[in-house]
Design a protein around this motif. Structure first.
Motif, PDB file in Angstrom:
ATOM      1  N   ASN A 205     -43.951 -19.286 -95.264  1.00  0.00           N
ATOM      2  CA  ASN A 205     -43.365 -19.688 -96.536  1.00  0.00           C
ATOM      3  C   ASN A 205     -44.376 -20.428 -97.406  1.00  0.00           C
ATOM      4  O   ASN A 205     -44.398 -20.269 -98.629  1.00  0.00           O
ATOM      5  CB  ASN A 205     -42.114 -20.543 -96.302  1.00  0.00           C
ATOM      6  CG  ASN A 205     -40.946 -19.710 -95.792  1.00  0.00           C
ATOM      7  OD1 ASN A 205     -40.779 -18.557 -96.187  1.00  0.00           O
ATOM      8  ND2 ASN A 205     -40.160 -20.280 -94.900  1.00  0.00           N
ATOM      9  N   ARG A 209     -45.763 -19.082-100.998  1.00  0.00           N
ATOM     10  CA  ARG A 209     -45.515 -19.944-102.154  1.00  0.00           C
ATOM     11  C   ARG A 209     -46.806 -20.347-102.867  1.00  0.00           C
ATOM     12  O   ARG A 209     -46.850 -20.407-104.096  1.00  0.00           O
ATOM     13  CB  ARG A 209     -44.763 -21.197-101.714  1.00  0.00           C
ATOM     14  CG  ARG A 209     -44.491 -22.182-102.845  1.00  0.00           C
ATOM     15  CD  ARG A 209     -43.702 -23.380-102.360  1.00  0.00           C
ATOM     16  NE  ARG A 209     -43.456 -24.329-103.437  1.00  0.00           N
ATOM     17  CZ  ARG A 209     -42.808 -25.481-103.287  1.00  0.00           C
ATOM     18  NH1 ARG A 209     -42.330 -25.814-102.103  1.00  0.00           N
ATOM     19  NH2 ARG A 209     -42.631 -26.286-104.310  1.00  0.00           N
ATOM     20  N   VAL A 259     -38.711 -16.191 -99.556  1.00  0.00           N
ATOM     21  CA  VAL A 259     -38.561 -17.096 -98.423  1.00  0.00           C
ATOM     22  C   VAL A 259     -38.319 -16.267 -97.166  1.00  0.00           C
ATOM     23  O   VAL A 259     -37.479 -15.359 -97.153  1.00  0.00           O
ATOM     24  CB  VAL A 259     -37.398 -18.091 -98.635  1.00  0.00           C
ATOM     25  CG1 VAL A 259     -37.264 -19.013 -97.427  1.00  0.00           C
ATOM     26  CG2 VAL A 259     -37.613 -18.911 -99.898  1.00  0.00           C
TER      27      VAL A 259
END
Length: 268
Positions: A205, A209, A259
């Motif tokens: 994640n 990101r 996610v």
């Protein structure tokens, strides 16, 4: 789209560690002002590749070029003025202050005839501000929390004024608050200064990101290399880790991001 400038170019790399071939036939181009995350299971060769890019490990075959010049034809000082490497852990004497640690980062610019100069102070003060460590300048490394020490290690790397920052699992052992702090600093450095970043990450994640590009490795090979939106998928995660999973798109602070949710080990 304009052609991206290549800063580091690896061609047909064979990497060995402890007498064992860890990776072979690796081709990789690192582009200016891009954040690249290298992902993959333990033992896939991620950290070994990063050490080779940092000129800490000489390839058994193949080549690495820094702005068109063979990396191993350059001196250690020349490389250190362009590339900074932040290892997973670093042994820094606990009695050194943060300010003293940053002075170590200026060593690539020192020589017999060039002593410490006012400009070095300016750079160190700037790095302290960028990493949120100004108030900690006179504090010893041993008196810092784990997250603060990691920021000090990052500051040491930044004091080299690198064009390329290599990070080996920078958030390992940190709690979630300090993970977010560190990754926010790295992201800000990229946005404000155009810093090129290559980082090995286990947290998928975080990789999705905070990076624009993913390089996925397994068993010493690159399975996927491209923009996050193009290569990050449930199938890639299955191939890398043997894990059933779901990937959902959510909105956080007005921005949409993917996610990853692991569900089960395949075949169990």
């Amino acid at each position: 789209m304009a052609e991206r400038e290549t800063l580091l170019l690896a061609n047909k790399l064979r990497l060995e560690y402890g007498g064992k071939v860890v990776a072979d036939g690796l081709d990789l181009a690192i582009h200016r002002a891009e954040i690249t995350a290298i992902i993959g299971p333990n033992g896939s060769g991620k950290s070994t590749l990063l050490k080779a890019l940092a000129r800490l490990l000489r390839p058994g075959a193949g080549s690495i070029k820094l702005r068109g010049k063979d990396l191993w034809s350059l001196s250690e000082k020349e490389v250190a003025q362009k590339i900074a490497f932040m290892p997973q852990s670093a042994s820094i004497p606990p009695d050194l202050t943060v300010a003293e640690v940053l002075r170590m980062g200026r060593l690539p610019y020192r020589s017999f005839w060039r002593s410490w100069q006012a400009g070095d102070d300016v750079i160190c003060q700037k790095v302290l501000q960028l990493t949120g460590l100004t108030a900690f300048a006179q504090r010893s490394m041993g008196a810092l929390s784990g997250g603060e020490r990691q920021r000090a290690r990052l500051a040491l790397a930044l004091a080299q004024e690198p064009q390329i920052l290599l990070l080996d699992e920078p958030t390992t052992y940190l709690d979630i608050r300090h993970q977010l702090e560190l990754m926010a600093i790295v992201s800000s450095l990229h946005e404000k200064m155009g810093l090129t970043v290559v980082m090995v990450l286990h947290d998928l994640n975080q990789a999705v990101r905070y990076s624009q590009r993913l390089v996925a490795m397994k068993a010493g090979r690159i399975l996927a290399d491209g923009e996050v939106a193009e290569v990050f998928s449930c199938e890639l995660v299955r191939r890398l880790y043997g894990v059933e999973n779901e990937i959902k798109t959510v909105e956080v602070h007005g921005q949409r991001q993917q996610v990853f949710f692991p569900s089960a080990v395949m075949g169990v």
